[in-house]
Design a protein around this motif. Structure first.
Motif, PDB file in Angstrom:
ATOM      1  N   ILE A  23       0.842  -1.202   0.000  1.00  0.00           N
ATOM      2  CA  ILE A  23       0.000   0.000   0.000  1.00  0.00           C
ATOM      3  C   ILE A  23       0.875   1.249   0.000  1.00  0.00           C
ATOM      4  O   ILE A  23       0.617   2.202  -0.754  1.00  0.00           O
ATOM      5  CB  ILE A  23      -0.989  -0.040   1.190  1.00  0.00           C
ATOM      6  N   ASN A  24       1.940   1.246   0.780  1.00  0.00           N
ATOM      7  CA  ASN A  24       2.841   2.409   0.778  1.00  0.00           C
ATOM      8  C   ASN A  24       3.429   2.640  -0.617  1.00  0.00           C
ATOM      9  O   ASN A  24       3.584   3.788  -1.051  1.00  0.00           O
ATOM     10  CB  ASN A  24       3.946   2.238   1.821  1.00  0.00           C
ATOM     11  N   MET A  90      -7.097   5.625  -3.379  1.00  0.00           N
ATOM     12  CA  MET A  90      -7.836   4.687  -2.521  1.00  0.00           C
ATOM     13  C   MET A  90      -8.952   3.985  -3.275  1.00  0.00           C
ATOM     14  O   MET A  90      -9.165   2.788  -3.114  1.00  0.00           O
ATOM     15  CB  MET A  90      -8.504   5.458  -1.362  1.00  0.00           C
ATOM     16  N   GLY A  91      -9.731   4.745  -4.042  1.00  0.00           N
ATOM     17  CA  GLY A  91     -10.912   4.210  -4.703  1.00  0.00           C
ATOM     18  C   GLY A  91     -12.143   4.332  -3.829  1.00  0.00           C
ATOM     19  O   GLY A  91     -12.066   4.716  -2.660  1.00  0.00           O
ATOM     20  N   THR A 102      -7.081   0.880  -8.201  1.00  0.00           N
ATOM     21  CA  THR A 102      -7.106   1.565  -6.906  1.00  0.00           C
ATOM     22  C   THR A 102      -6.802   0.555  -5.789  1.00  0.00           C
ATOM     23  O   THR A 102      -6.929  -0.659  -5.975  1.00  0.00           O
ATOM     24  CB  THR A 102      -8.473   2.227  -6.643  1.00  0.00           C
ATOM     25  N   ILE A 103      -6.382   1.105  -4.651  1.00  0.00           N
ATOM     26  CA  ILE A 103      -6.017   0.251  -3.506  1.00  0.00           C
ATOM     27  C   ILE A 103      -7.209  -0.601  -3.076  1.00  0.00           C
ATOM     28  O   ILE A 103      -7.086  -1.806  -2.853  1.00  0.00           O
ATOM     29  CB  ILE A 103      -5.513   1.134  -2.340  1.00  0.00           C
ATOM     30  N   ARG A 104      -8.381   0.027  -2.962  1.00  0.00           N
ATOM     31  CA  ARG A 104      -9.538  -0.731  -2.477  1.00  0.00           C
ATOM     32  C   ARG A 104      -9.983  -1.788  -3.487  1.00  0.00           C
ATOM     33  O   ARG A 104     -10.368  -2.890  -3.102  1.00  0.00           O
ATOM     34  CB  ARG A 104     -10.671   0.232  -2.121  1.00  0.00           C
ATOM     35  N   ASN A 114     -12.048  -2.268   4.198  1.00  0.00           N
ATOM     36  CA  ASN A 114     -11.648  -1.737   2.894  1.00  0.00           C
ATOM     37  C   ASN A 114     -10.244  -1.140   2.892  1.00  0.00           C
ATOM     38  O   ASN A 114      -9.933  -0.244   2.122  1.00  0.00           O
ATOM     39  CB  ASN A 114     -12.707  -0.757   2.361  1.00  0.00           C
ATOM     40  N   SER A 115      -9.395  -1.672   3.760  1.00  0.00           N
ATOM     41  CA  SER A 115      -7.929  -1.533   3.712  1.00  0.00           C
ATOM     42  C   SER A 115      -7.342  -0.169   4.049  1.00  0.00           C
ATOM     43  O   SER A 115      -6.251  -0.102   4.616  1.00  0.00           O
ATOM     44  CB  SER A 115      -7.363  -1.982   2.350  1.00  0.00           C
TER      45      SER A 115
END
Ligand code: GDP
Length: 140
Positions: A23-24, A90-91, A102-104, A114-115
């Motif tokens: 994620i980073n 993020m989304g 997107t991350i989500r 949702n992370s």
């Protein structure tokens, strides 16, 4: 656009699956700099205070239970239009509605797990950053 700071949280579903680094990388690849970061376990009191705006929502109890179910990584992101940029990366809240890449969309388990969290306005960003960080813990 102006340089902004925003609050991000890597949520327990993501720390549990060891996704902090992935994620980073997404955040950094999007041009956001992680200028403050700490791994913590939220208390119930902190979760309720942080999400106070959702206190009347049906999912408030579940959300607070989820957010205290494991460690989180709280972080300050800095960059050009960082608030909106982070929301883009993020989304959408529900991963089923989140755009590809997107991350989500790629990591979230559900609308609740949702992370990631990201401030939704510049005013909220200032308030949320101050909730977790002293100015001396942020190094730009
Ligand atoms: P966000 O700004 O995209 O994080 O979304 P919101 O501010 O609307 O909601 C805050 C958080 O509450 C979300 O990120 C989810 O973790 C959780 N959440 C939102 N909607 C629901 C829902 O309908 N059910 C459950 N269980 N959790 C939800």
């Amino acid at each position: 656009m102006a340089i902004e700071r925003t609050l991000s949280i890597i949520k327990p579903d993501a720390t549990r699956r060891n996704l902090t680094g992935k994620i980073n990388a997404r955040l950094e690849e999007a041009g956001l700099r992680i200028v403050g970061q700490r791994r913590i376990r939220l208390t119930r009191e902190m979760a309720e205070k942080f999400y106070a705006v959702h206190a009347e929502r049906s999912f408030f109890n579940d959300l607070c239970a989820f957010m205290t179910s494991g460690p989180v990584v709280v972080q300050v992101l800095e960059g050009d239009g960082a608030v909106a940029r982070n929301r883009e990366v993020m989304g959408a809240t529900n991963p089923q509605n989140a755009a590809p890449g997107t991350i989500r969309r790629d990591f979230a388990e559900s609308i609740e797990a949702n992370s990631v969290h990201g401030s939704d306005s510049l005013d909220n960003a200032a308030r949320e950053v101050a909730f977790f960080f002293a100015e001396t813990d942020i190094v730009g």
